[in-house]
Structures are given as structure tokens and as C-alpha cells.
Motif scaffolding. Structure first.
Motif, PDB file in Angstrom:
ATOM      1  N   PHE A  11       0.412  -1.153  -0.113  1.00 13.08           N
ATOM      2  CA  PHE A  11      -0.031  -0.332  -0.513  1.00 13.08           C
ATOM      3  C   PHE A  11       0.777   1.387  -0.101  1.00 13.08           C
ATOM      4  O   PHE A  11       0.343   2.211  -0.782  1.00 13.08           O
ATOM      5  N   PRO A  12       1.501   1.289   0.699  1.00 13.45           N
ATOM      6  CA  PRO A  12       2.438   2.728   1.119  1.00 13.45           C
ATOM      7  C   PRO A  12       2.978   2.934  -0.160  1.00 13.45           C
ATOM      8  O   PRO A  12       3.175   4.583  -1.027  1.00 13.45           O
ATOM      9  N   GLN A  13       3.925   2.188  -1.332  1.00 11.82           N
ATOM     10  CA  GLN A  13       4.352   2.984  -2.192  1.00 11.82           C
ATOM     11  C   GLN A  13       4.062   3.228  -3.192  1.00 11.82           C
ATOM     12  O   GLN A  13       3.663   3.853  -4.084  1.00 11.82           O
ATOM     13  N   GLN A  14       2.580   1.671  -3.397  1.00 12.97           N
ATOM     14  CA  GLN A  14       1.207   2.148  -4.775  1.00 12.97           C
ATOM     15  C   GLN A  14       0.834   3.095  -4.424  1.00 12.97           C
ATOM     16  O   GLN A  14      -0.074   4.774  -5.013  1.00 12.97           O
ATOM     17  N   MET A  15      -0.072   4.075  -2.958  1.00  9.53           N
ATOM     18  CA  MET A  15      -0.070   5.440  -2.634  1.00  9.53           C
ATOM     19  C   MET A  15       1.293   6.474  -3.213  1.00  9.53           C
ATOM     20  O   MET A  15       0.350   7.154  -3.574  1.00  9.53           O
ATOM     21  N   ILE A  16       1.735   6.320  -2.333  1.00  7.62           N
ATOM     22  CA  ILE A  16       2.544   7.272  -3.012  1.00  7.62           C
ATOM     23  C   ILE A  16       2.895   7.952  -4.971  1.00  7.62           C
ATOM     24  O   ILE A  16       2.527   8.721  -5.217  1.00  7.62           O
ATOM     25  N   ARG A  17       2.674   6.086  -5.505  1.00  8.78           N
ATOM     26  CA  ARG A  17       2.411   6.153  -6.930  1.00  8.78           C
ATOM     27  C   ARG A  17       1.768   7.528  -7.792  1.00  8.78           C
ATOM     28  O   ARG A  17       2.146   8.042  -8.423  1.00  8.78           O
ATOM     29  N   VAL A  18       0.866   7.120  -6.807  1.00  8.06           N
ATOM     30  CA  VAL A  18      -0.368   7.600  -7.851  1.00  8.06           C
ATOM     31  C   VAL A  18      -0.742   8.929  -6.513  1.00  8.06           C
ATOM     32  O   VAL A  18      -1.813  10.159  -7.133  1.00  8.06           O
ATOM     33  N   GLY A  19      -0.078   9.240  -6.189  1.00  4.68           N
ATOM     34  CA  GLY A  19       0.139  11.069  -5.517  1.00  4.68           C
ATOM     35  C   GLY A  19      -0.621  10.954  -4.030  1.00  4.68           C
ATOM     36  O   GLY A  19      -1.372  12.436  -4.328  1.00  4.68           O
ATOM     37  N   LEU A  20      -0.044  10.230  -3.365  1.00  2.69           N
ATOM     38  CA  LEU A  20      -1.181  10.178  -2.327  1.00  2.69           C
ATOM     39  C   LEU A  20      -0.952  12.003  -1.618  1.00  2.69           C
ATOM     40  O   LEU A  20      -2.122  12.129  -1.384  1.00  2.69           O
ATOM     41  N   ALA A  21       0.157  12.263  -0.855  1.00  2.00           N
ATOM     42  CA  ALA A  21       0.622  13.432  -0.860  1.00  2.00           C
ATOM     43  C   ALA A  21       0.056  14.805  -1.119  1.00  2.00           C
ATOM     44  O   ALA A  21      -0.408  15.913  -1.174  1.00  2.00           O
ATOM     45  N   ALA A  22      -0.856  14.860  -2.542  1.00  4.37           N
ATOM     46  CA  ALA A  22      -0.784  15.722  -3.089  1.00  4.37           C
ATOM     47  C   ALA A  22      -3.056  15.301  -3.168  1.00  4.37           C
ATOM     48  O   ALA A  22      -3.688  16.385  -4.383  1.00  4.37           O
ATOM     49  N   LEU A  23      -3.744  14.329  -2.875  1.00  5.92           N
ATOM     50  CA  LEU A  23      -4.875  14.373  -3.003  1.00  5.92           C
ATOM     51  C   LEU A  23      -5.130  15.922  -2.661  1.00  5.92           C
ATOM     52  O   LEU A  23      -5.128  16.367  -1.398  1.00  5.92           O
ATOM     53  N   PRO A  24      -6.908  15.694  -2.290  1.00 10.26           N
ATOM     54  CA  PRO A  24      -7.698  17.273  -1.904  1.00 10.26           C
ATOM     55  C   PRO A  24      -7.706  16.834  -0.642  1.00 10.26           C
ATOM     56  O   PRO A  24      -7.319  15.613   0.012  1.00 10.26           O
ATOM     57  N   GLU A  25      -7.561  18.157  -0.033  1.00  6.61           N
ATOM     58  CA  GLU A  25      -7.561  17.657   1.404  1.00  6.61           C
ATOM     59  C   GLU A  25      -8.417  17.337   2.131  1.00  6.61           C
ATOM     60  O   GLU A  25      -8.370  16.784   3.105  1.00  6.61           O
ATOM     61  N   GLN A  26     -10.474  17.243   1.203  1.00  6.62           N
ATOM     62  CA  GLN A  26     -10.775  16.310   2.610  1.00  6.62           C
ATOM     63  C   GLN A  26     -10.065  14.718   2.386  1.00  6.62           C
ATOM     64  O   GLN A  26     -10.757  14.109   3.409  1.00  6.62           O
ATOM     65  N   GLU A  27     -10.124  14.833   1.636  1.00  2.12           N
ATOM     66  CA  GLU A  27      -9.540  12.865   1.847  1.00  2.12           C
ATOM     67  C   GLU A  27      -8.039  12.864   2.261  1.00  2.12           C
ATOM     68  O   GLU A  27      -8.567  11.903   2.800  1.00  2.12           O
ATOM     69  N   LEU A  28      -7.456  14.056   2.237  1.00  3.19           N
ATOM     70  CA  LEU A  28      -6.006  13.677   2.723  1.00  3.19           C
ATOM     71  C   LEU A  28      -7.155  13.244   4.519  1.00  3.19           C
ATOM     72  O   LEU A  28      -6.062  12.675   4.938  1.00  3.19           O
ATOM     73  N   HIS A  29      -7.504  15.029   4.926  1.00  6.03           N
ATOM     74  CA  HIS A  29      -8.168  14.552   6.059  1.00  6.03           C
ATOM     75  C   HIS A  29      -8.720  13.069   6.639  1.00  6.03           C
ATOM     76  O   HIS A  29      -8.766  12.367   7.401  1.00  6.03           O
ATOM     77  N   ALA A  30      -9.609  12.991   5.997  1.00  8.75           N
ATOM     78  CA  ALA A  30      -9.968  11.528   6.051  1.00  8.75           C
ATOM     79  C   ALA A  30      -9.145  10.229   6.453  1.00  8.75           C
ATOM     80  O   ALA A  30      -9.548   9.662   7.437  1.00  8.75           O
ATOM     81  N   LEU A  31      -8.684  10.205   5.807  1.00 12.07           N
ATOM     82  CA  LEU A  31      -7.086   9.592   5.971  1.00 12.07           C
ATOM     83  C   LEU A  31      -6.678   9.928   6.544  1.00 12.07           C
ATOM     84  O   LEU A  31      -5.353   8.745   7.605  1.00 12.07           O
ATOM     85  N   ARG A  32      -5.793  10.544   6.712  1.00 16.82           N
ATOM     86  CA  ARG A  32      -5.001  11.526   7.876  1.00 16.82           C
ATOM     87  C   ARG A  32      -5.703  10.739   9.597  1.00 16.82           C
ATOM     88  O   ARG A  32      -5.315   9.751  10.013  1.00 16.82           O
ATOM     89  N   ARG A  33      -6.833  10.608   9.487  1.00 18.73           N
ATOM     90  CA  ARG A  33      -7.825  10.934  11.165  1.00 18.73           C
ATOM     91  C   ARG A  33      -7.579   9.037  11.061  1.00 18.73           C
ATOM     92  O   ARG A  33      -7.490   8.452  12.129  1.00 18.73           O
TER      93      ARG A  33
END
Length: 311
Positions: free
Chosen positions: A110-132
Motif C-alpha cells: 500500500f504505501p509504495q502504490q499510494m505514493i506512486r499515484v500521488g497520495l500527498a497531493a490528494l484533495p484536502e477532504q480525502e487527506l483529512h479522512a485518511l489522516r484521521r
């Protein structure tokens, strides 16, 4: 009547604090499903990697939340573009995370694939949900050694622990939290405060400059190919920033204090701490204020955190 000017678009924060009081695992997971609900499976798939029947079964699987892993887990072991691109990956992400971190999917990368498809640049709503969600996962794992807060049982090893978690879950949680732009020093403190052998293994990797984030030469699969090199540079820079933070928190007196405590109760950890102390100067990493500012600039570019210049 003159038209009012649109409100200026604000720059996004580079980092967010670690959430020490996230909702329950169920509530966090529900929020992730909701945030990613708009993604759909992109087709057609690569015929070298996927049979037509595999694609058909995936497209016919309407209920993402109840899908069996065998319906979609093959996408994690091929280039994301082979299964239609990032949208397919994000479509299945909530179910993949549920089965992997709360169930028995196993050690999908998961980590490597999530990074490859641009995890850190996702929209804020999606990042917030994942971060929580990952703050909750980290707290459950590090404080309670709870690998399945949703009650899903996985295949166990002889010690009564899910066999893949012992090897990978701690590093996976750490990397994903960092790539979700959680403040690195916050994440490191949570891991260090747990004092678990598994958490110290992450520190050991960082000391050695282990590239468990993602290899610099690895491929990316972003919607715009022009974004790939800035993203690659930003990920490498974030790794460097995280290594710098670990040396801010873990100095020689800190290691000695931890070693003295561990030597009386945890010989395995004590040996690792002794190795870290002996090699401290070899691995030590620091940055000047100018280097730190330049790294932040590169991350903001690669993760697209600043509004485009007004025309």
C-alpha cells in the motif's frame, strides 16, 4: 454594477498535527469511504496483466464495501496504469485499507502504490479522512497492539499475532502518516513514546537512511506526466526532512537513557539501541535553515500546495 472579486485561493499547509483523539475506527473508516465515493473504475485494463474476466468481475462489483479481496487485490501488484490509472486505485482504496489493516488481505504494498499515484497531493477532504484513519490505526497498534479494531480475524503466527503485521505494519503506518503530510516530529514522538520494539525498528531504518518511502528511480502514475518529476523530488525531500527530525529527537543522551532502561527488561531492544548509539555519528543528519527552507519549497511545488499565480 461591478462584479465582486472572487475570494483568493489560500495556500495549503505543508504539515498537519497528529490527531491524538480521532474518532473510533468504524467512524474513521466510514469517513474514508465517503471521501472516496466519487472515484470510479477506469477501463480498459492492460491485457498483458489482466484477463478480460478479471476486468469484467471488477466492473460488475457494485458494492465496494462488501467486495471480496480476490475481486480487486491484483491491482496492487501491477503498475497502476495497467488497471486504468489512479482512479481505479482510489476507488478500491477504502476497501483495500479495511481488509489489509483491519482484516486478512495480507501485505499488499500500500504505501509504495499510494505514493506512486500521488497520495500527498490528494484533495484536502480525502487527506483529512485518511489522516484521521491512520492516526487511529497508529494509536490502536502502538498503544494496545490492536491489529483488528473492527473485529476481523486474520491468520495467526505461533505467537498469536497476524503473520504479516509483525514484519510490516509499523513501517507501513509510519510511511503513510508521513506521506499524508502529518507533522514528522509529531509522528516520531508518538512512535517513540510507545517504546515498542516495532516502533524502534522505524527509527533504525531512518538512521540508516533506509529508502522505505519509495526508491527515487521508481515510476509514478499521476494524471499529468509533467507532475511526476516534481512529485519524485518532493517525496525524496520529505524523506530527508523526516530523517532530520529523528536526529532532533533522538540524540546520544536520549539513546543512553533508553538503553539503560531496556537493558534491564528488553535485551532485544537494548542491543538495537547500543548499535544505534555506536553508529550515531555515521548516520547523523542535520540541515541548515536555508536547506530546510529550500526543501519546503520543493515539497510545496511537488505536492501542489500553493495556488497558481493569478493571470
Amino acid at each position: 454594477m461591478s462584479k465582486s472579486k472572487p475570494a483568493p485561493v489560500k495556500a495549503k499547509p505543508l504539515f498537519y498535527p497528529f490527531d491524538h483523539t480521532p474518532p473510533s475506527a468504524e467512524a474513521c473508516l466510514d469517513a474514508v469511504y465517503e471521501a472516496f465515493d466519487h472515484y470510479t473504475i477506469a477501463a480498459p485494463f492492460c491485457r498483458q496483466c489482466f484477463e478480460p474476466e478479471q476486468e469484467r468481475v471488477m466492473l460488475l462489483s457494485r458494492d465496494t464495501r462488501r467486495a471480496d479481496a480476490k475481486v480487486f487485490d491484483m491491482i496492487y501488484f501491477e503498475h497502476p496504469n495497467c488497471s486504468g490509472g489512479p482512479d481505479t486505485f482510489w476507488h478500491w482504496l477504502p476497501r483495500g485499507l479495511e481488509l489489509s489493516f483491519f482484516g486478512d488481505l495480507g501485505s499488499a504494498p500500500f504505501p509504495q502504490q499510494m505514493i506512486r499515484v500521488g497520495l500527498a497531493a490528494l484533495p484536502e477532504q480525502e487527506l483529512h479522512a485518511l489522516r484521521r484513519l491512520f492516526c487511529r490505526i497508529a494509536l490502536n497498534w502502538l498503544q494496545n497492539f490492536d491489529y483488528a479494531p473492527l473485529g476481523v480475524q486474520a491468520e495467526m503466527d505461533d505467537a498469536g499475532l497476524p503473520f504479516w503485521h509483525r514484519q510490516s505494519i509499523t513501517v507501513d503506518i509510519f510511511v503513510i502518516l508521513i506521506m499524508l503530510r502529518t507533522e514528522p516530529s509529531d509522528v516520531l514522538k508518538v512512535f517513540l513514546d510507545s517504546d515498542r520494539n516495532e516502533a524502534w525498528s522505524v527509527v533504525w531504518e531512518l538512521f540508516q537512511q533506509g529508502s522505505f518511502f519509495i526508491e527515487k528511480e521508481s515510476y509514478y502514475a499521476l494524471d499529468d506526466k509533467a507532475d511526476e518529476e516534481p512529485m519524485r523530488e518532493a517525496v525524496a525531500t520529505l524523506h530527508r526532512r523526516t530523517r532530520t527530525e529523528v536526529f532532533q529527537l533522538v540524540d546520544r543522551p536520549f539513546l543512553l537513557k533508553k538503553w539503560m532502561a531496556a537493558s534491564e527488561s528488553n535485551s532485544y531492544l537494548a542491543d538495537d539501541l547500543a548499535d544505534l548509539e555506536a553508529l550515531y555519528n555515521v548516520y547523523h543528519n542535520s540541515q541548515t535553515d536555508e536547506e530546510r527552507a529550500e526543501d519546503e519549497r520543493l515539497m510545496r511545488i511537488g505536492f501542489k500546495l500553493d495556488p497558481p499565480p493569478s493571470s
